[in-house]
Design a protein around this motif. Structure first.
Motif, PDB file in Angstrom:
ATOM      1  N   ASP A  17     -89.232  85.339 -26.183  1.00 45.19           N
ATOM      2  CA  ASP A  17     -89.029  85.910 -24.852  1.00 45.19           C
ATOM      3  C   ASP A  17     -87.559  86.155 -24.544  1.00 45.19           C
ATOM      4  OD1 ASP A  17     -91.614  86.201 -24.086  1.00 45.19           O
ATOM      5  OD2 ASP A  17     -91.687  84.431 -22.795  1.00 45.19           O
ATOM      6  N   GLY A  18     -86.676  85.469 -25.258  1.00 41.68           N
ATOM      7  CA  GLY A  18     -85.244  85.580 -24.965  1.00 41.68           C
ATOM      8  C   GLY A  18     -84.852  84.872 -23.690  1.00 41.68           C
ATOM      9  N   THR A  19     -85.605  83.826 -23.331  1.00 45.28           N
ATOM     10  CA  THR A  19     -85.304  83.067 -22.120  1.00 45.28           C
ATOM     11  C   THR A  19     -84.880  81.647 -22.470  1.00 45.28           C
ATOM     12  OG1 THR A  19     -87.626  82.391 -21.890  1.00 45.28           O
ATOM     13  CG2 THR A  19     -86.925  84.377 -20.701  1.00 45.28           C
ATOM     14  N   VAL A  20     -84.144  81.023 -21.576  1.00 45.26           N
ATOM     15  CA  VAL A  20     -83.785  79.620 -21.735  1.00 45.26           C
ATOM     16  C   VAL A  20     -83.952  78.920 -20.398  1.00 45.26           C
ATOM     17  CG1 VAL A  20     -81.320  80.180 -21.441  1.00 45.26           C
ATOM     18  CG2 VAL A  20     -81.996  77.956 -22.376  1.00 45.26           C
ATOM     19  N   ASP A  21     -84.711  77.842 -20.392  1.00 46.51           N
ATOM     20  CA  ASP A  21     -84.850  76.984 -19.220  1.00 46.51           C
ATOM     21  C   ASP A  21     -83.798  75.891 -19.319  1.00 46.51           C
ATOM     22  OD1 ASP A  21     -86.978  78.518 -18.440  1.00 46.51           O
ATOM     23  OD2 ASP A  21     -88.509  77.071 -18.990  1.00 46.51           O
ATOM     24  N   VAL A  22     -83.012  75.718 -18.263  1.00 47.63           N
ATOM     25  CA  VAL A  22     -81.890  74.777 -18.280  1.00 47.63           C
ATOM     26  C   VAL A  22     -81.995  73.831 -17.092  1.00 47.63           C
ATOM     27  CG1 VAL A  22     -79.380  74.514 -18.266  1.00 47.63           C
ATOM     28  CG2 VAL A  22     -80.409  76.526 -19.341  1.00 47.63           C
ATOM     29  N   CYS A  23     -81.782  72.552 -17.362  1.00 48.59           N
ATOM     30  CA  CYS A  23     -81.633  71.552 -16.308  1.00 48.59           C
ATOM     31  C   CYS A  23     -80.230  70.980 -16.434  1.00 48.59           C
ATOM     32  CB  CYS A  23     -82.673  70.440 -16.455  1.00 48.59           C
ATOM     33  SG  CYS A  23     -82.568  69.157 -15.190  1.00 48.59           S
ATOM     34  N   PHE A  24     -79.381  71.229 -15.453  1.00 49.89           N
ATOM     35  CA  PHE A  24     -78.009  70.731 -15.467  1.00 49.89           C
ATOM     36  C   PHE A  24     -77.982  69.282 -14.994  1.00 49.89           C
ATOM     37  CE2 PHE A  24     -77.542  75.341 -14.579  1.00 49.89           C
ATOM     38  CZ  PHE A  24     -76.781  75.701 -15.677  1.00 49.89           C
ATOM     39  N   HIS A  53     -83.954  75.664 -14.297  1.00 55.33           N
ATOM     40  CA  HIS A  53     -83.675  77.050 -13.927  1.00 55.33           C
ATOM     41  C   HIS A  53     -83.845  77.926 -15.165  1.00 55.33           C
ATOM     42  CE1 HIS A  53     -81.809  75.491 -10.206  1.00 55.33           C
ATOM     43  NE2 HIS A  53     -81.275  74.570 -11.004  1.00 55.33           N
ATOM     44  N   THR A  54     -84.339  79.140 -14.991  1.00 59.59           N
ATOM     45  CA  THR A  54     -84.579  80.051 -16.102  1.00 59.59           C
ATOM     46  C   THR A  54     -83.523  81.147 -16.146  1.00 59.59           C
ATOM     47  OG1 THR A  54     -86.966  79.646 -15.994  1.00 59.59           O
ATOM     48  CG2 THR A  54     -86.249  81.606 -17.182  1.00 59.59           C
ATOM     49  N   GLY A  60     -78.517  89.143 -19.862  1.00 61.72           N
ATOM     50  CA  GLY A  60     -78.528  90.426 -19.183  1.00 61.72           C
ATOM     51  C   GLY A  60     -79.454  90.518 -17.995  1.00 61.72           C
ATOM     52  N   ASN A  61     -80.024  89.396 -17.544  1.00 52.53           N
ATOM     53  CA  ASN A  61     -80.973  89.459 -16.430  1.00 52.53           C
ATOM     54  C   ASN A  61     -80.730  88.307 -15.454  1.00 52.53           C
ATOM     55  OD1 ASN A  61     -83.115  90.496 -14.957  1.00 52.53           O
ATOM     56  ND2 ASN A  61     -84.648  89.304 -16.058  1.00 52.53           N
ATOM     57  N   ASN A  62     -79.472  88.056 -15.119  1.00 53.68           N
ATOM     58  CA  ASN A  62     -79.106  86.979 -14.203  1.00 53.68           C
ATOM     59  C   ASN A  62     -78.103  87.496 -13.180  1.00 53.68           C
ATOM     60  OD1 ASN A  62     -80.401  84.920 -16.054  1.00 53.68           O
ATOM     61  ND2 ASN A  62     -78.725  85.579 -17.379  1.00 53.68           N
ATOM     62  N   LYS A  63     -77.872  86.709 -12.146  1.00 54.87           N
ATOM     63  CA  LYS A  63     -76.779  87.002 -11.239  1.00 54.87           C
ATOM     64  C   LYS A  63     -75.470  86.895 -12.009  1.00 54.87           C
ATOM     65  CE  LYS A  63     -79.144  85.056  -7.207  1.00 54.87           C
ATOM     66  NZ  LYS A  63     -79.088  83.997  -6.156  1.00 54.87           N
ATOM     67  N   LYS A  64     -74.458  87.667 -11.587  1.00 54.90           N
ATOM     68  CA  LYS A  64     -73.166  87.632 -12.281  1.00 54.90           C
ATOM     69  C   LYS A  64     -72.513  86.257 -12.183  1.00 54.90           C
ATOM     70  CE  LYS A  64     -72.959  91.894 -13.733  1.00 54.90           C
ATOM     71  NZ  LYS A  64     -72.923  92.227 -15.174  1.00 54.90           N
ATOM     72  N   TYR A  65     -72.744  85.573 -11.058  1.00 52.24           N
ATOM     73  CA  TYR A  65     -72.183  84.225 -10.879  1.00 52.24           C
ATOM     74  C   TYR A  65     -73.124  83.438  -9.974  1.00 52.24           C
ATOM     75  CZ  TYR A  65     -69.062  80.371  -9.756  1.00 52.24           C
ATOM     76  OH  TYR A  65     -68.519  79.123  -9.608  1.00 52.24           O
ATOM     77  N   SER A  66     -73.390  82.210 -10.335  1.00 52.41           N
ATOM     78  CA  SER A  66     -74.233  81.353  -9.492  1.00 52.41           C
ATOM     79  C   SER A  66     -73.843  79.902  -9.718  1.00 52.41           C
ATOM     80  CB  SER A  66     -75.723  81.560  -9.787  1.00 52.41           C
ATOM     81  OG  SER A  66     -75.981  81.566 -11.176  1.00 52.41           O
TER      82      SER A  66
END
Length: 369
Positions: free
Chosen positions: A323-330, A339-340, A344-350
């Motif tokens: 899928d080219g996705t990564v689920d991350v828990c900081f 968070h997923t 190329g499919n995210n906000k520029k900064y968060s």
């Protein structure tokens, strides 16, 4: 309880342009700039030449990126901490599961990363360098990557093999002249499209850090590549092998290298046994299964809160290479949300709030057995 902040951002351009962007970000942290300005180059002229040549050969583009960074900050490039720490840490757990054993028939790469909260950047970024593969991964000393996945569906993560290797007094000294793991991982992500290319690169590069490197691609291939004092061993799996998952913690696992490092930390052996038992007992593995293992407190699971002992969970990650996705828990995977992200499919900064709890490690946690 301690509150931290993690962030995601994107970097795009030539290596020099990306270096300038990073330099502009660092202007907002004057204490960091001042620290680097008083840092004198520890290298001789001969070593400086060797460093430039080594990075040009094995990590092409990084020299230009550091030059852009130091130009913006008015530094000599050999004052950059990245050179000082990468020319030659932490504890982690990682696993990869192939499609025949996953619920969605995708390749899943999962890992927890443990270290000290005050020495971690808590940054996830997408990087697009002209002429190289775009990738998403965690930043280490700005220019390095601790793990990640590229646009071709190649994923990379690592665990330390035994004691951390560096020039600091408390660590194991490098046995060879070579690179740190964060330099190696970024080069694989930017220059390799599959497991075979990653293996070829690993066989050629001098690695000073003792590392268990996990690589996997969306075609259903995976390999554990172990490097110890310059010696290397590889174990590969695919759709044609009986084994459909690989894992590693913080000791040497492959027989070719065990004779050089026969003892292991107790916590590493416990975590390795836990992962194997968990994955063997589940016929078909889901992403939620992997998140549960990463989020359960040690010794029943892989989440640790021993930050003062340099063994606190700072992120959990589950990559879906198809899928080219990564689920991350900081931060602590037991306390924070997942968070997923996708290249190329995210906000520029968060930004993301992060919670951790500090506990003391058991007395026998680091015992060698």
């Amino acid at each position: 309880m301690k509150n931290l902040k993690a962030c995601y951002y994107e970097l795009e351009g030539t290596n020099y342009e990306v270096g300038k962007l990073l330099g502009e970000r660092m202007k907002a942290v004057p204490q960091f700039v001042d620290m680097q300005k008083i840092q004198k180059s520890p290298f001789s002229k001969e070593e400086e030449i060797q460093i430039i040549e080594m990075f040009d050969e094995y990590c092409p583009g990084i020299n230009e990126e550091i030059e852009g960074f130091t130009d913006v900050l008015g530094l000599d490039k050999f004052q950059a901490i990245y050179y000082i720490m990468s020319y030659l840490k932490p504890g982690c757990s990682q696993m990869v599961v192939l499609p025949q054993k996953t619920k969605n028939n995708h390749v899943l790469l999962a890992r927890n990363y443990e270290f000290n909260d005050e020495m971690e950047e808590l940054i996830l970024c997408t990087t697009r360098i002209k002429g190289k593969y775009a990738h998403i991964g965690t930043s280490m000393i700005q220019f390095g990557r601790g793990d990640g996945m590229n646009e071709c569906g190649l994923g990379v993560s690592q665990t330390s093999a035994g004691l951390p290797v560096s020039d600091f007094e408390w660590s194991r000294k490098p046995a060879i002249i070579g690179l740190q793991f964060w330099a190696v991982i970024r080069s694989i992500l930017e220059n390799c499209k599959d497991v075979n290319e990653a293996i070829k690169y690993m066989q050629s590069v001098p690695i000073a850090y003792n590392i268990n490197l996990m690589v996997a691609d969306k075609m259903g291939n995976a390999a554990l590549i172990e490097s110890l004092d310059g010696k290397k061993a590889i174990k590969s799996i695919s759709a044609n092998t009986k084994e459909q998952f690989l894992c590693s913690t913080n000791h040497v696992h492959l027989e070719e290298l065990k004779k050089y490092e026969p003892k292991s930390m107790k916590n590493s052996v416990v975590r390795y046994g836990l992962i194997n038992k968990y994955l063997n007992n589940i016929e078909i593995v889901s992403q939620d299964n992997l998140k549960s293992l990463l989020s359960t407190i040690y010794p029943e699971g892989l989440c640790c809160h021993y930050y003062e002992d340099f063994f606190g969970t700072l992120r959990g990650m589950v990559f879906d290479l198809n899928d080219g996705t990564v689920d991350v828990c900081f931060g602590s995977t037991a306390l924070n949300e997942w968070h997923t992200f996708k290249i190329g499919n995210n906000k520029k900064y968060s930004e993301y709030p992060v919670k951790i709890i500090k506990d003391k490690a058991p007395k026998d946690f680091y015992e060698l057995i």
